[in-house]
Design a protein around this motif. Structure first.
Motif, PDB file in Angstrom:
ATOM      1  N   SER A 206      39.553  28.361  42.873  1.00  0.00           N
ATOM      2  CA  SER A 206      39.564  29.821  42.780  1.00  0.00           C
ATOM      3  C   SER A 206      40.630  30.300  41.812  1.00  0.00           C
ATOM      4  CB  SER A 206      39.797  30.438  44.164  1.00  0.00           C
ATOM      5  OG  SER A 206      38.733  30.158  45.033  1.00  0.00           O
ATOM      6  N   LEU A 207      41.840  29.732  41.952  1.00  0.00           N
ATOM      7  CA  LEU A 207      42.921  30.140  41.061  1.00  0.00           C
ATOM      8  C   LEU A 207      42.619  29.745  39.613  1.00  0.00           C
ATOM      9  CD1 LEU A 207      46.007  29.255  43.304  1.00  0.00           C
ATOM     10  CD2 LEU A 207      45.062  31.518  42.822  1.00  0.00           C
ATOM     11  N   THR A 208      41.986  28.586  39.444  1.00  0.00           N
ATOM     12  CA  THR A 208      41.595  28.169  38.088  1.00  0.00           C
ATOM     13  C   THR A 208      40.565  29.129  37.509  1.00  0.00           C
ATOM     14  OG1 THR A 208      42.038  25.849  38.648  1.00  0.00           O
ATOM     15  CG2 THR A 208      40.653  26.276  36.715  1.00  0.00           C
ATOM     16  N   THR A 209      39.616  29.529  38.331  1.00  0.00           N
ATOM     17  CA  THR A 209      38.587  30.471  37.874  1.00  0.00           C
ATOM     18  C   THR A 209      39.220  31.806  37.497  1.00  0.00           C
ATOM     19  OG1 THR A 209      36.925  29.431  39.289  1.00  0.00           O
ATOM     20  CG2 THR A 209      36.461  31.673  38.524  1.00  0.00           C
ATOM     21  N   ILE A 210      40.116  32.291  38.351  1.00  0.00           N
ATOM     22  CA  ILE A 210      40.802  33.559  38.043  1.00  0.00           C
ATOM     23  C   ILE A 210      41.565  33.448  36.729  1.00  0.00           C
ATOM     24  CG2 ILE A 210      42.618  35.136  38.826  1.00  0.00           C
ATOM     25  CD1 ILE A 210      41.753  34.388  41.725  1.00  0.00           C
ATOM     26  N   ALA A 211      42.271  32.318  36.558  1.00  0.00           N
ATOM     27  CA  ALA A 211      43.041  32.119  35.329  1.00  0.00           C
ATOM     28  C   ALA A 211      42.141  32.128  34.092  1.00  0.00           C
ATOM     29  CB  ALA A 211      43.812  30.807  35.409  1.00  0.00           C
ATOM     30  N   SER A 212      40.905  31.619  34.244  1.00  0.00           N
ATOM     31  CA  SER A 212      40.008  31.555  33.087  1.00  0.00           C
ATOM     32  C   SER A 212      39.579  32.932  32.598  1.00  0.00           C
ATOM     33  CB  SER A 212      38.767  30.715  33.443  1.00  0.00           C
ATOM     34  OG  SER A 212      37.924  31.430  34.341  1.00  0.00           O
ATOM     35  N   PHE A 213      39.700  33.947  33.467  1.00  0.00           N
ATOM     36  CA  PHE A 213      39.298  35.309  33.074  1.00  0.00           C
ATOM     37  C   PHE A 213      40.464  36.142  32.535  1.00  0.00           C
ATOM     38  CE2 PHE A 213      35.740  34.382  35.975  1.00  0.00           C
ATOM     39  CZ  PHE A 213      34.675  34.868  35.243  1.00  0.00           C
ATOM     40  N   THR A 214      41.667  35.625  32.677  1.00  0.00           N
ATOM     41  CA  THR A 214      42.817  36.468  32.341  1.00  0.00           C
ATOM     42  C   THR A 214      42.833  36.900  30.882  1.00  0.00           C
ATOM     43  OG1 THR A 214      44.135  34.462  32.001  1.00  0.00           O
ATOM     44  CG2 THR A 214      44.292  35.559  34.165  1.00  0.00           C
ATOM     45  N   ARG A 215      42.315  36.071  29.963  1.00  0.00           N
ATOM     46  CA  ARG A 215      42.283  36.443  28.550  1.00  0.00           C
ATOM     47  C   ARG A 215      40.984  37.143  28.175  1.00  0.00           C
ATOM     48  NH1 ARG A 215      46.183  34.447  25.219  1.00  0.00           N
ATOM     49  NH2 ARG A 215      47.557  32.844  26.065  1.00  0.00           N
ATOM     50  N   THR A 216      39.861  36.616  28.678  1.00  0.00           N
ATOM     51  CA  THR A 216      38.564  37.151  28.253  1.00  0.00           C
ATOM     52  C   THR A 216      38.172  38.418  28.977  1.00  0.00           C
ATOM     53  OG1 THR A 216      37.425  35.756  29.866  1.00  0.00           O
ATOM     54  CG2 THR A 216      37.768  34.822  27.662  1.00  0.00           C
ATOM     55  N   ASP A 217      38.581  38.536  30.263  1.00  0.00           N
ATOM     56  CA  ASP A 217      38.189  39.707  31.056  1.00  0.00           C
ATOM     57  C   ASP A 217      39.285  39.996  32.088  1.00  0.00           C
ATOM     58  OD1 ASP A 217      36.955  41.710  32.482  1.00  0.00           O
ATOM     59  OD2 ASP A 217      35.030  40.668  32.707  1.00  0.00           O
ATOM     60  N   PRO A 218      40.392  40.592  31.645  1.00  0.00           N
ATOM     61  CA  PRO A 218      41.525  40.830  32.543  1.00  0.00           C
ATOM     62  C   PRO A 218      41.162  41.647  33.790  1.00  0.00           C
ATOM     63  CG  PRO A 218      42.164  41.210  30.269  1.00  0.00           C
ATOM     64  CD  PRO A 218      40.681  41.034  30.271  1.00  0.00           C
ATOM     65  N   GLU A 219      40.260  42.630  33.641  1.00  0.00           N
ATOM     66  CA  GLU A 219      39.877  43.443  34.796  1.00  0.00           C
ATOM     67  C   GLU A 219      39.153  42.598  35.837  1.00  0.00           C
ATOM     68  OE1 GLU A 219      39.708  46.583  37.308  1.00  0.00           O
ATOM     69  OE2 GLU A 219      40.875  46.359  35.465  1.00  0.00           O
ATOM     70  N   ARG A 220      38.300  41.703  35.350  1.00  0.00           N
ATOM     71  CA  ARG A 220      37.589  40.786  36.257  1.00  0.00           C
ATOM     72  C   ARG A 220      38.583  39.861  36.957  1.00  0.00           C
ATOM     73  NH1 ARG A 220      33.800  39.651  39.835  1.00  0.00           N
ATOM     74  NH2 ARG A 220      32.629  37.735  39.485  1.00  0.00           N
ATOM     75  N   ALA A 221      39.562  39.378  36.230  1.00  0.00           N
ATOM     76  CA  ALA A 221      40.584  38.512  36.820  1.00  0.00           C
ATOM     77  C   ALA A 221      41.344  39.256  37.916  1.00  0.00           C
ATOM     78  CB  ALA A 221      41.537  38.017  35.739  1.00  0.00           C
ATOM     79  N   ARG A 222      41.658  40.519  37.661  1.00  0.00           N
ATOM     80  CA  ARG A 222      42.368  41.330  38.655  1.00  0.00           C
ATOM     81  C   ARG A 222      41.538  41.500  39.911  1.00  0.00           C
ATOM     82  NH1 ARG A 222      42.155  46.492  40.183  1.00  0.00           N
ATOM     83  NH2 ARG A 222      44.061  47.471  41.007  1.00  0.00           N
ATOM     84  N   GLU A 223      40.238  41.798  39.749  1.00  0.00           N
ATOM     85  CA  GLU A 223      39.346  41.968  40.903  1.00  0.00           C
ATOM     86  C   GLU A 223      39.261  40.687  41.730  1.00  0.00           C
ATOM     87  OE1 GLU A 223      35.720  43.149  39.122  1.00  0.00           O
ATOM     88  OE2 GLU A 223      36.360  45.205  38.693  1.00  0.00           O
ATOM     89  N   LEU A 224      39.145  39.556  41.028  1.00  0.00           N
ATOM     90  CA  LEU A 224      39.039  38.276  41.745  1.00  0.00           C
ATOM     91  C   LEU A 224      40.349  37.934  42.456  1.00  0.00           C
ATOM     92  CD1 LEU A 224      37.037  36.151  39.146  1.00  0.00           C
ATOM     93  CD2 LEU A 224      36.201  37.079  41.320  1.00  0.00           C
TER      94      LEU A 224
END
Length: 398
Positions: free
Chosen positions: A207-225
């Motif tokens: 889960s944390l790896t998935t969240i980290a993968s969105f931090t550059r491409t989709d920061p809002e998505r990373a925040r939601e996750l």
């Protein structure tokens, strides 16, 4: 108390279950309504009034609530109850004797034997005081002396000694049940801790790896996750009672599935069909989340293909029926049988602890007829079925 009365008391205390009380109350005419039947019913009724406070354990509050009923059973002028350290309650005439009680019971606490304490140690010499003798009987749980019951009066007949021993034996049985209740509560708490420990470390890492993968491409998505992950862990590892509502359990599962869908994308398909009528039903805490995690793991992580998880909850009259189904690899039915039967080696395998743990807790709370029903075969997926009574005296979500 005469020997005949003591025999009646002993026989009556053996018949304490509520069903017997009910049958005697409603069937007293059929019993003939004679003196013996009436005496037996009266004894049973009095004992039933003393039982609930004793089922909470040997405490001052419980002793104070039970003592009048116990004294009525013995017909003694006064009765005292102690634990192994202090007087809990003295009830009856001659309350000035209360300060001497612990001196009277010391021998019984030390040696665990019934003792008759004579006038030299008991009598106060006050005119008209009926407290001359004491019959002291040990109270035990699990072979340990935990307290005493002391019956005070003008004499210590063989009938009173026997009756006091019978009453003390019955009180000890109630205290044993209280110990079992406490052990059961501790066991359930330990099982919930085991379930929390079983929440897959791989899931947390992934889960944390998935969240980290969105931090550059989709920061809002990373925040939601990240918020979804926080809500999931807050529920799973926070302080709860033994029960929650089905709505709360499903809300946590939704957080979990949101994280898994972010990881697997279209490979994970989820179907939920939940009847609104059952959302308020009390369910054991973490009774569904382990089943859903197993379904996702078996449906997806073992094969590079899409998988479907279906969660259903429906209203079935007095019951709520829930199922968690996946179309993954399935399980060998014989292995499943060993897991649910308590095979430690099988339970240690992935998913075994969760299935067995949920099954045991359901049976403990609702009865053996409410254990898990699992439909599975190798290559045929797995469907786990749960039946829960919508209302149960031992189940409430606070």
């Amino acid at each position: 108390m005469e020997p005949l009365a003591a025999v009646l008391l002993a026989a009556a205390l053996i018949l304490i279950p509520a069903l017997v009380l009910w049958r005697m109350w409603h069937g007293r005419r059929e019993l003939g309504g004679g003196p013996a039947e009436r005496a037996t019913f009266e004894t049973l009724h009095t004992a039933s009034l003393a039982a609930p406070p004793l089922r909470a354990g040997l405490s001052q509050t419980g002793a104070e609530k039970a003592v009048k009923h116990l004294r009525h059973l013995l017909g003694s002028p006064a009765l005292a109850i102690t634990d192994d350290e202090r007087l809990l309650v003295y009830d009856g005439v001659g309350d000035h004797h209360a300060r001497q009680v612990f001196d009277h019971v010391k021998h019984t606490l030390e040696h665990g034997r019934t003792q008759v304490v004579g006038p030299g140690a008991v009598s106060c010499g006050r005119p008209g005081c009926p407290i001359i003798f004491a019959v002291v009987v040990p109270l035990t749980t699990d072979g340990r002396i935990v307290g005493t019951l002391a019956a005070y009066g003008t004499h210590a007949s063989a009938g009173l000694v026997r009756a006091a021993e019978e009453v003390a034996g019955w009180v000890s049985s109630q205290l044993e049940l209280a110990e079992l209740d406490r052990s059961r509560t501790l066991l359930i708490e330990a099982e919930v801790r085991a379930l929390r420990a079983q929440i897959s470390p791989h899931f947390i890492y992934n889960s944390l790896t998935t969240i980290a993968s969105f931090t550059r491409t989709d920061p809002e998505r990373a925040r939601e996750l990240l918020l979804e992950f926080a809500d999931f862990t807050r529920y799973s590892f926070g302080k709860h009672g033994d029960f929650t509502t089905l709505a709360e359990e499903l809300r946590s599962i939704d957080h979990y599935l949101t994280l898994e869908r972010a990881r697997f994308g279209d490979h994970l398909q989820v179907t939920l069909r939940i009847a609104p009528e059952v959302l308020g039903v009390a369910v054991p805490f973490l009774c569904l989340q382990p089943l859903v995690e197993n379904a996702v793991r078996h449906g997806l992580e073992t094969e590079a293909r899409s998988g479907r998880v279906t969660i259903l909850a429906e209203d079935a009259g007095a019951e709520c029926r829930i199922s968690v189904e996946d179309d993954g690899l399935g399980m060998d039915p014989e292995r499943l049988k060993r897991i649910l039967a308590g095979d430690v080696a099988e339970r240690s395998e992935q998913g075994g602890v969760g299935l067995a743990n949920v099954d045991e807790r359901l049976r403990q709370v609702y009865g053996h007829e409410y254990g898990l029903v699992v439909e599975t075969a190798l290559g045929a997926g797995t469907k786990v079925n749960i039946r829960l009574p919508k209302y149960h005296p031992n189940a409430s979500a606070r």
